[in-house]
Design a protein around this motif. Structure first.
Motif, PDB file in Angstrom:
ATOM      1  N   SER A  97      50.487 -28.374   9.508  1.00  0.00           N
ATOM      2  CA  SER A  97      50.735 -29.226  10.666  1.00  0.00           C
ATOM      3  C   SER A  97      52.218 -29.223  11.014  1.00  0.00           C
ATOM      4  CB  SER A  97      50.237 -30.652  10.398  1.00  0.00           C
ATOM      5  OG  SER A  97      50.943 -31.238   9.318  1.00  0.00           O
ATOM      6  N   PHE A  98      52.551 -29.866  12.106  1.00  0.00           N
ATOM      7  CA  PHE A  98      53.896 -29.888  12.673  1.00  0.00           C
ATOM      8  C   PHE A  98      54.956 -30.247  11.628  1.00  0.00           C
ATOM      9  CE2 PHE A  98      56.831 -32.350  15.730  1.00  0.00           C
ATOM     10  CZ  PHE A  98      57.533 -31.214  16.082  1.00  0.00           C
ATOM     11  N   ARG A  99      55.874 -29.304  11.422  1.00  0.00           N
ATOM     12  CA  ARG A  99      57.031 -29.479  10.547  1.00  0.00           C
ATOM     13  C   ARG A  99      56.662 -29.754   9.090  1.00  0.00           C
ATOM     14  NH1 ARG A  99      60.899 -32.492  15.080  1.00  0.00           N
ATOM     15  NH2 ARG A  99      61.593 -30.528  16.007  1.00  0.00           N
ATOM     16  N   ARG A 100      55.526 -29.203   8.655  1.00  0.00           N
ATOM     17  CA  ARG A 100      55.156 -29.252   7.247  1.00  0.00           C
ATOM     18  C   ARG A 100      55.044 -27.834   6.689  1.00  0.00           C
ATOM     19  NH1 ARG A 100      54.125 -33.610   4.570  1.00  0.00           N
ATOM     20  NH2 ARG A 100      55.343 -32.309   3.204  1.00  0.00           N
ATOM     21  N   ALA A 103      50.733 -25.403  13.263  1.00  0.00           N
ATOM     22  CA  ALA A 103      50.148 -25.935  14.483  1.00  0.00           C
ATOM     23  C   ALA A 103      51.011 -27.091  14.940  1.00  0.00           C
ATOM     24  CB  ALA A 103      48.710 -26.385  14.228  1.00  0.00           C
ATOM     25  N   GLY A 104      52.070 -26.773  15.667  1.00  0.00           N
ATOM     26  CA  GLY A 104      53.032 -27.785  16.073  1.00  0.00           C
ATOM     27  C   GLY A 104      53.447 -27.616  17.518  1.00  0.00           C
ATOM     28  N   VAL A 105      54.598 -28.208  17.864  1.00  0.00           N
ATOM     29  CA  VAL A 105      55.138 -28.083  19.208  1.00  0.00           C
ATOM     30  C   VAL A 105      55.390 -26.604  19.511  1.00  0.00           C
ATOM     31  CG1 VAL A 105      57.153 -28.579  20.643  1.00  0.00           C
ATOM     32  CG2 VAL A 105      56.141 -30.389  19.262  1.00  0.00           C
ATOM     33  N   GLY A 106      55.106 -26.212  20.739  1.00  0.00           N
ATOM     34  CA  GLY A 106      55.244 -24.803  21.100  1.00  0.00           C
ATOM     35  C   GLY A 106      54.198 -23.941  20.408  1.00  0.00           C
ATOM     36  N   MET A 107      53.000 -24.496  20.251  1.00  0.00           N
ATOM     37  CA  MET A 107      51.938 -23.780  19.532  1.00  0.00           C
ATOM     38  C   MET A 107      51.626 -22.446  20.220  1.00  0.00           C
ATOM     39  SD  MET A 107      48.171 -25.204  18.444  1.00  0.00           S
ATOM     40  CE  MET A 107      48.890 -26.779  17.960  1.00  0.00           C
ATOM     41  N   PRO A 108      51.739 -21.348  19.492  1.00  0.00           N
ATOM     42  CA  PRO A 108      51.462 -20.038  20.104  1.00  0.00           C
ATOM     43  C   PRO A 108      49.973 -19.871  20.382  1.00  0.00           C
ATOM     44  CG  PRO A 108      51.900 -19.801  17.765  1.00  0.00           C
ATOM     45  CD  PRO A 108      52.186 -21.233  18.095  1.00  0.00           C
ATOM     46  N   ILE A 165      50.149 -33.765  18.499  1.00  0.00           N
ATOM     47  CA  ILE A 165      50.839 -32.490  18.339  1.00  0.00           C
ATOM     48  C   ILE A 165      49.954 -31.479  17.620  1.00  0.00           C
ATOM     49  CG2 ILE A 165      52.851 -31.358  17.345  1.00  0.00           C
ATOM     50  CD1 ILE A 165      53.469 -33.231  19.690  1.00  0.00           C
ATOM     51  N   SER A 166      49.351 -31.889  16.504  1.00  0.00           N
ATOM     52  CA  SER A 166      48.598 -30.940  15.679  1.00  0.00           C
ATOM     53  C   SER A 166      47.300 -30.494  16.327  1.00  0.00           C
ATOM     54  CB  SER A 166      48.302 -31.555  14.308  1.00  0.00           C
ATOM     55  OG  SER A 166      47.522 -32.722  14.433  1.00  0.00           O
ATOM     56  N   THR A 167      46.868 -31.174  17.371  1.00  0.00           N
ATOM     57  CA  THR A 167      45.628 -30.789  18.057  1.00  0.00           C
ATOM     58  C   THR A 167      45.871 -30.269  19.471  1.00  0.00           C
ATOM     59  OG1 THR A 167      45.277 -33.024  18.929  1.00  0.00           O
ATOM     60  CG2 THR A 167      44.313 -32.519  16.768  1.00  0.00           C
ATOM     61  N   ASP A 168      47.152 -29.987  19.796  1.00  0.00           N
ATOM     62  CA  ASP A 168      47.497 -29.523  21.148  1.00  0.00           C
ATOM     63  C   ASP A 168      46.944 -30.496  22.184  1.00  0.00           C
ATOM     64  OD1 ASP A 168      48.711 -27.870  23.013  1.00  0.00           O
ATOM     65  OD2 ASP A 168      46.938 -26.594  23.226  1.00  0.00           O
ATOM     66  N   ASN A 169      47.342 -31.758  22.006  1.00  0.00           N
ATOM     67  CA  ASN A 169      46.905 -32.840  22.902  1.00  0.00           C
ATOM     68  C   ASN A 169      45.379 -32.961  22.935  1.00  0.00           C
ATOM     69  OD1 ASN A 169      47.329 -35.012  24.598  1.00  0.00           O
ATOM     70  ND2 ASN A 169      47.434 -33.774  26.460  1.00  0.00           N
ATOM     71  N   TYR A 170      44.790 -32.839  21.710  1.00  0.00           N
ATOM     72  CA  TYR A 170      43.352 -33.034  21.505  1.00  0.00           C
ATOM     73  C   TYR A 170      42.498 -31.994  22.236  1.00  0.00           C
ATOM     74  CZ  TYR A 170      45.374 -37.349  19.847  1.00  0.00           C
ATOM     75  OH  TYR A 170      46.177 -38.252  19.183  1.00  0.00           O
ATOM     76  N   ARG A 171      43.094 -30.823  22.482  1.00  0.00           N
ATOM     77  CA  ARG A 171      42.355 -29.747  23.141  1.00  0.00           C
ATOM     78  C   ARG A 171      41.852 -28.686  22.168  1.00  0.00           C
ATOM     79  NH1 ARG A 171      46.669 -30.130  27.644  1.00  0.00           N
ATOM     80  NH2 ARG A 171      47.912 -28.969  26.137  1.00  0.00           N
ATOM     81  N   LEU A 172      42.425 -28.633  20.956  1.00  0.00           N
ATOM     82  CA  LEU A 172      42.002 -27.599  20.014  1.00  0.00           C
ATOM     83  C   LEU A 172      40.564 -27.815  19.548  1.00  0.00           C
ATOM     84  CD1 LEU A 172      45.007 -26.912  17.619  1.00  0.00           C
ATOM     85  CD2 LEU A 172      44.146 -25.497  19.469  1.00  0.00           C
ATOM     86  N   GLN A 202      58.520 -35.610  12.298  1.00  0.00           N
ATOM     87  CA  GLN A 202      57.325 -35.342  13.089  1.00  0.00           C
ATOM     88  C   GLN A 202      57.247 -36.224  14.332  1.00  0.00           C
ATOM     89  OE1 GLN A 202      54.434 -35.688   9.770  1.00  0.00           O
ATOM     90  NE2 GLN A 202      53.838 -33.616  10.306  1.00  0.00           N
ATOM     91  N   ASN A 203      58.071 -37.258  14.390  1.00  0.00           N
ATOM     92  CA  ASN A 203      58.075 -38.124  15.573  1.00  0.00           C
ATOM     93  C   ASN A 203      59.081 -37.663  16.628  1.00  0.00           C
ATOM     94  OD1 ASN A 203      60.281 -38.788  13.965  1.00  0.00           O
ATOM     95  ND2 ASN A 203      60.269 -40.939  14.530  1.00  0.00           N
ATOM     96  N   GLY A 204      59.706 -36.513  16.432  1.00  0.00           N
ATOM     97  CA  GLY A 204      60.607 -35.961  17.440  1.00  0.00           C
ATOM     98  C   GLY A 204      61.837 -36.810  17.689  1.00  0.00           C
ATOM     99  N   ILE A 205      62.411 -37.379  16.630  1.00  0.00           N
ATOM    100  CA  ILE A 205      63.565 -38.262  16.805  1.00  0.00           C
ATOM    101  C   ILE A 205      64.861 -37.492  16.598  1.00  0.00           C
ATOM    102  CG2 ILE A 205      63.718 -39.056  14.396  1.00  0.00           C
ATOM    103  CD1 ILE A 205      64.167 -41.904  15.602  1.00  0.00           C
ATOM    104  N   MET A 206      65.822 -37.757  17.466  1.00  0.00           N
ATOM    105  CA  MET A 206      67.118 -37.090  17.369  1.00  0.00           C
ATOM    106  C   MET A 206      67.965 -37.749  16.288  1.00  0.00           C
ATOM    107  SD  MET A 206      67.854 -36.649  21.456  1.00  0.00           S
ATOM    108  CE  MET A 206      69.395 -35.762  21.264  1.00  0.00           C
ATOM    109  N   GLY A 207      68.881 -36.971  15.715  1.00  0.00           N
ATOM    110  CA  GLY A 207      69.827 -37.502  14.754  1.00  0.00           C
ATOM    111  C   GLY A 207      69.370 -37.494  13.317  1.00  0.00           C
TER     112      GLY A 207
END
Length: 568
Positions: free
Chosen positions: A235-238, A253-258, A281-288, A411-416
């Protein structure tokens, strides 16, 4: 003979009983007795420059050790700054405990100075919130906080400490108690059915994620997958859950999923989801997967029963930790069509390796070449950290994480997040290379923690990718409102001078050929290092180019076959 001790001393004893080694925070008047108890204590108080940085450091410790990371902050503003780390720990499924100095007990409920009702404030972002009014209940509360943070789906727990309570004396014989819990294991009937479902599959897919994984669990995952030719996506960033050099690792299976990863989920006949929380994120917005009944046969294994059937109704739900589930199967050679599984796994592995073939980048400094070189150069036990932004594509899509490597990323996309996480990682692992990837907007969220790094003698290496914009938002802006730049340009400081002011070795790199020697110098620095990498703003992502007049270049960007050949 001493017959009394104050509540703060008892609290410290309880934390030491839980084998706590580091606590991160900013000193506050609301917990002066605890600061006093920490004086010359085995539990090291690491003072930071902001509670946000402290909370990120605590979260990173929790992720690396599997034990709750500790953060200590003052009431009101301190607690609100720390909310960023709480949110991160919740989404990362990381065990963490936030200790908060609270207003005096007699003033609570009156809107006292900096008073907050923390149970209401943090809401469902935390697993539990407690406020200790009776110091005799400190051992009970701390043990419960640790157990709660680690069991089920790991996450953050808040314990608030009224200031006057910390001064109160208790019987010196009051003892600390270590938290004890046993993760859930699979029932034999569930194991048997899972085995049958996987054996019937020709195109199975293991999908690993979530928290609570330790070194043994990761080894079991690899052993089980390789023995049975089972492809493993994470999953995303694991990325570090599975040895990326294994022939069974097929990507994230994360952001920018190929498209290849989307297709793998669609074509799978059985999906074994291990520890995964089925998020957006891990389901491509629940479409996978079709919701709520996937067309694929779904086996969902999770240590928290609340996650089973939460989004998708699988054919088989198993309430168990991934480690205990895998230990029960790790030494088994499954029946079924091994050759079909091997062919399927090989196809997915080949597609993953092909994705390392990065397009040529614009400008004088090509991060595709840089990351290809880093794949060959980084030590096997490297710890990589990053915050959030398009720059994170480089460590998340073009590096490989072996059995000993770790990735700390939000995984929450937080900056810093990257810099504080790197500091925590270096404190826990002073002899390992800790490499932080940061963007110019990302770093400035917590750049003051460079001072913390210097004071704590933590010495990470930071790669600062500078493009003078909030790149991710600019990318979305150009997609929806091409050419209308609004609010995404950044006027940056002199990062090299800034880092040197904090005692770091620092250099600016303007072209690809200068990177290798500069990186060697950075790794040799005893005080940490920052390399400012001058990126061409046109290269908004590794795969997309901005036009000068706004929007994106329409023609496909050719890949660099000489890179893919090295890793095929």
């Amino acid at each position: 003979m001493k017959t009394k001790k104050n509540a703060a001393q008892l609290l410290l004893e309880c934390l030491l009983a839980q084998k706590a080694e580091l606590v991160f925070g900013v000193p506050g008047e609301s917990f002066l007795p605890l600061l006093d108890a920490l004086h010359n204590s085995p539990l090291r108080f690491c003072n930071t420059r902001n509670e946000t940085g402290a909370s990120f450091m605590a979260e990173a410790c929790g992720k690396l050790t599997g034990r709750p990371g500790l953060c200590l902050v003052t009431r009101g503003p301190g607690a609100t700054y720390a909310a960023a780390g709480i949110h991160t720990a919740r989404h990362n499924s990381t065990p963490m405990i936030l200790l908060i100095g609270q207003a005096e007990r007699g003033a609570l409920g009156r809107g006292a100075f900096q008073e907050i009702d923390y149970k209401r404030f943090y809401g469902d972002e935390i697993k539990r919130s407690e406020e200790i009014h009776d110091p005799r209940r400190i051992p009970e509360t701390i043990a419960r906080a640790y157990a709660t943070a680690m069991q089920g789906r790991p996450g953050p727990v808040v314990v608030s400490l009224p200031e006057d309570m910390l001064y109160e004396e208790v019987d010196a014989q009051t003892e600390a108690a270590a938290a004890q819990f046993c993760p859930p294991g699979p029932e034999p009937s569930g194991l048997a059915r899972a085995r049958e479902m996987i054996e019937s599959a020709k195109t199975p897919l293991l999908f690993a994620g979530g928290g609570g994984w330790d070194g043994d669990a990761r080894k079991c995952l690899r052993a089980f997958a390789e023995a049975n030719a089972l492809p493993v996506a994470v999953s995303f960033r694991r990325h570090d859950l599975m040895d990326n050099y294994s022939a069974c690792y097929v990507g994230d299976a994360g952001v920018g999923m190929p498209e290849g990863m989307r297709r793998a989920f669609k074509d799978a006949d059985v999906i074994l989801a291990l520890g995964v929380r089925f998020g957006e994120i891990s389901t491509d917005n629940y479409r996978l997967l079709q919701c709520p009944l996937p067309s694929q046969r779904l086996i969902h294994v999770h240590p928290d029963s609340a996650e089973l059937g939460k989004i998708y109704q699988g054919e088989l739900s198993i309430h168990a930790s991934p480690r205990l589930f895998l230990e029960a199967l790790a030494n088994e050679n499954l029946k079924g069509d091994f050759d079909a599984r091997k062919s399927w796994c090989g196809r997915l592995r080949g597609e993953f390796l092909a994705r390392l073939d990065c397009p040529k980048q614009p400008g004088r400094l090509d991060m595709g070449i840089v990351t290809a070189w880093l794949r060959e150069r980084l030590p096997a036990d490297v710890i990589v950290t990053n915050g959030a932004g398009n720059f994170a594509s480089w460590p998340n899509k073009f590096l490989l994480y072996g059995e000993k490597a770790r990735l700390l990323a939000p995984q929450n996309g937080i900056m810093g997040y990257g810099l504080p996480a790197a500091i925590a990682a270096k404190l826990l692992n002073p002899d390992r290379l800790v490499l932080c990837f940061a963007g110019d907007g990302d770093l400035q969220m917590t750049s003051q923690e460079l001072a913390s790094a210097a004071q704590l003698h933590a010495a990470p290496v930071i790669l600062l990718l500078r493009n003078d914009m909030y790149g991710t938002i600019r990318m979305h802006q150009e997609r929806r409102f091409p050419g209308r730049v609004s609010g995404t340009k950044i006027e940056n400081p002199d990062f090299v001078a800034l880092a040197r002011a904090y005692g770091f070795h620092a250099e600016r790199i303007d072209e690809t050929g200068a990177f290798e020697e500069a990186f060697e110098r950075a790794c040799a620095s005893k005080s940490g290092a920052l390399l400012e990498l001058a990126m061409d703003p046109e290269g908004i992502t590794p795969f997309e180019r901005l036009r000068k007049d706004g929007g994106f270049v329409g023609d496909p960007i050719p890949k660099r076959s000489d890179i893919s050949g090295q890793y095929a």
